[in-house]
Design a protein around this motif. Structure first.
Motif, PDB file in Angstrom:
ATOM      1  N   LEU A 107       0.829  -1.203   0.000  1.00 24.00           N
ATOM      2  CA  LEU A 107       0.000   0.000   0.000  1.00 24.00           C
ATOM      3  C   LEU A 107       0.867   1.258   0.000  1.00 24.00           C
ATOM      4  O   LEU A 107       0.598   2.218  -0.736  1.00 24.00           O
ATOM      5  N   ALA A 108       1.926   1.258   0.816  1.00 26.99           N
ATOM      6  CA  ALA A 108       2.826   2.408   0.863  1.00 26.99           C
ATOM      7  C   ALA A 108       3.516   2.609  -0.480  1.00 26.99           C
ATOM      8  O   ALA A 108       3.631   3.740  -0.974  1.00 26.99           O
ATOM      9  N   ALA A 109       3.993   1.512  -1.090  1.00 26.06           N
ATOM     10  CA  ALA A 109       4.685   1.624  -2.378  1.00 26.06           C
ATOM     11  C   ALA A 109       3.747   2.134  -3.462  1.00 26.06           C
ATOM     12  O   ALA A 109       4.100   3.025  -4.250  1.00 26.06           O
ATOM     13  N   LEU A 110       2.537   1.572  -3.516  1.00 22.29           N
ATOM     14  CA  LEU A 110       1.582   1.971  -4.550  1.00 22.29           C
ATOM     15  C   LEU A 110       1.227   3.450  -4.425  1.00 22.29           C
ATOM     16  O   LEU A 110       1.255   4.206  -5.410  1.00 22.29           O
ATOM     17  N   THR A 111       0.925   3.877  -3.205  1.00 27.96           N
ATOM     18  CA  THR A 111       0.548   5.276  -3.000  1.00 27.96           C
ATOM     19  C   THR A 111       1.716   6.208  -3.275  1.00 27.96           C
ATOM     20  O   THR A 111       1.545   7.281  -3.874  1.00 27.96           O
ATOM     21  N   PHE A 112       2.908   5.826  -2.845  1.00 22.49           N
ATOM     22  CA  PHE A 112       4.091   6.684  -3.034  1.00 22.49           C
ATOM     23  C   PHE A 112       4.387   6.899  -4.512  1.00 22.49           C
ATOM     24  O   PHE A 112       4.550   8.040  -4.965  1.00 22.49           O
ATOM     25  N   PHE A 113       4.429   5.822  -5.292  1.00 27.05           N
ATOM     26  CA  PHE A 113       4.812   5.954  -6.698  1.00 27.05           C
ATOM     27  C   PHE A 113       3.708   6.605  -7.523  1.00 27.05           C
ATOM     28  O   PHE A 113       3.998   7.342  -8.470  1.00 27.05           O
ATOM     29  N   ILE A 114       2.436   6.342  -7.171  1.00 30.22           N
ATOM     30  CA  ILE A 114       1.355   7.050  -7.865  1.00 30.22           C
ATOM     31  C   ILE A 114       1.450   8.548  -7.588  1.00 30.22           C
ATOM     32  O   ILE A 114       1.257   9.378  -8.480  1.00 30.22           O
ATOM     33  N   GLY A 115       1.771   8.891  -6.321  1.00 27.60           N
ATOM     34  CA  GLY A 115       1.922  10.301  -5.979  1.00 27.60           C
ATOM     35  C   GLY A 115       3.048  10.972  -6.743  1.00 27.60           C
ATOM     36  O   GLY A 115       2.957  12.149  -7.115  1.00 27.60           O
ATOM     37  N   ARG A 116       4.123  10.246  -6.992  1.00 21.24           N
ATOM     38  CA  ARG A 116       5.235  10.819  -7.735  1.00 21.24           C
ATOM     39  C   ARG A 116       4.938  10.932  -9.231  1.00 21.24           C
ATOM     40  O   ARG A 116       5.534  11.752  -9.924  1.00 21.24           O
ATOM     41  N   LEU A 117       4.033  10.100  -9.740  1.00 22.35           N
ATOM     42  CA  LEU A 117       3.704  10.137 -11.165  1.00 22.35           C
ATOM     43  C   LEU A 117       2.625  11.157 -11.496  1.00 22.35           C
ATOM     44  O   LEU A 117       2.476  11.535 -12.660  1.00 22.35           O
ATOM     45  N   LEU A 118       1.884  11.606 -10.486  1.00 19.52           N
ATOM     46  CA  LEU A 118       0.838  12.597 -10.741  1.00 19.52           C
ATOM     47  C   LEU A 118       1.458  13.936 -11.138  1.00 19.52           C
ATOM     48  O   LEU A 118       2.545  14.292 -10.676  1.00 19.52           O
ATOM     49  N   PRO A 119       0.770  14.694 -11.988  1.00 20.92           N
ATOM     50  CA  PRO A 119       1.306  15.998 -12.416  1.00 20.92           C
ATOM     51  C   PRO A 119       1.126  17.072 -11.352  1.00 20.92           C
ATOM     52  O   PRO A 119       0.469  18.092 -11.557  1.00 20.92           O
TER      53      PRO A 119
END
Length: 356
Positions: free
Chosen positions: A41-53
């Motif tokens: 969950l932490a990995a998914l949220t972290f990387f999605i957050g970094r990919l958002l504009p």
């Protein structure tokens, strides 16, 4: 008989792998499963957050910052490091209960969550009390009087509870009960005149005001919470009543119900004294999961009612691109769901021997 008993006792006490008891292995598997779930969950949220504009630097400095200030803040936030380094540092901070600093408030995320979460717990707790207190009796009555007007009413109310969005119900509730009838207080958690009259002890206004004997403040806080809690409770009521009805219908078709009736027990005593006891653990599971959904799903309700809780804090963090706060809130919701699922599983193992 003695040989059979001896064999059965040896089987019950048989050790797990490498001589360890089976419960040790079960506990170890559970801990590993929880750890993997939270890490994922932490990995998914972290990387999605970094990919958002979204630009966290702009969220801190604004759009008019100079290039020098922008570059300095970029390095200060560690955004110049490779992505895997940023994630490794973030996981290390999580292990030390450090979710970083919220860009919107400038305070540690854990401090912000500790400040706003009691308001959401209080709101969700009142909502689950209302939803459970109405949902369980309605579900049982709908099963007792299946295909009658009571059952039909339960289905219609449940359908509305599932279909109507919370923000629309909240706005209509404010127009009717606050602006038109004046039965409840308006948005917010308490009137401004009471905000500094009480030293917080637990963080829950209803409990703190009752402990202090300030019943005028208690009434004001209750007047503020009853409408948003009722809006949240409507969805929980629909889910709890529907699941209770389904569980109860299955039990009422069992042979022991017919036997109890043949012995002369009344219909209500048969239902509540025998059938309901057999679904109690299932109902507790439904209530626990409903409570978790209320904690996580109060975002729109808190926004409509200007409730200073966890949901409103998460909404503001999302709008500002504050990913430290977003990831911290997401992990908290994940921990709540995992914890409640573990408690439900434990209840099943304690009260239902078939699951052991």
């Amino acid at each position: 008989m003695s040989e059979v008993a001896e064999v059965g006792s040896r089987r019950f006490a048989s050790p797990g792998r490498k001589g360890l008891p089976s419960w040790v292995w079960a506990t170890g598997r559970t801990i590993i499963s929880v750890a993997v779930t939270l890490f994922g969950l932490a990995a998914l949220t972290f990387f999605i957050g970094r990919l958002l504009p979204l630009d966290p630097v702009a969220a801190v400095l604004g759009d008019n910052a100079t290039q020098e200030a922008y570059d300095a803040m970029y390095r200060q936030l560690g955004l110049d490091q490779p992505l895997w380094v940023q994630f490794a540092r973030y996981v290390w901070g999580i292990l030390h209960l450090d979710f970083g600093t919220a860009l919107t408030t400038g305070k540690p995320v854990m401090e912000d969550i500790a400040r706003v979460f009691p308001a959401t717990i209080e709101l969700a707790s009142v909502a689950i009390i209302i939803g459970t207190g109405l949902g369980i009796p309605m579900g049982v009555l709908a099963a007792m009087y299946r295909d009658t007007w009571i059952d039909q009413l339960s289905r219609v109310v449940g359908l509305i509870g599932y279909s109507a969005p919370n923000f629309w119900l909240g706005l209509m509730g404010l127009v009717l009960f606050y602006a038109t009838l004046g039965w409840v207080a308006g948005p917010g958690r308490i009137d401004f005149t009471y905000e500094f009259d009480l030293e917080p002890v637990t963080g829950f206004l209803l409990i703190d005001s009752a402990m202090a004997g300030n019943w005028e403040m208690f009434g004001n806080a209750f007047s503020h919470i009853i409408l948003p809690a009722s809006i949240l409770a409507f969805g929980a009521f629909a889910y709890i009543s529907r699941m209770t009805r389904s569980f109860m219908i299955e039990q009422l078709s069992q042979e022991y119900v017919v036997t109890a009736r043949v012995k002369g027990l009344s219909w209500s005593r048969t239902v509540w004294g025998h059938a309901f006891r057999n679904i109690a653990v299932q109902v507790v599971t439904v209530v626990a999961l409903s409570y978790a959904f209320l904690l996580e799903g109060a975002v729109l309700t808190e926004t409509v009612f200007a409730w200073p809780g966890f949901g409103r804090y998460l909404t503001n963090a999302l709008l500002a691109g504050d990913m430290n706060a977003v990831v911290g809130c997401t992990l908290l919701v994940g921990v709540i769901f995992v914890t409640l699922n573990l408690l439900c599983d434990l209840l099943y193992r304690v009260f239902d021997p078939r699951t052991r």
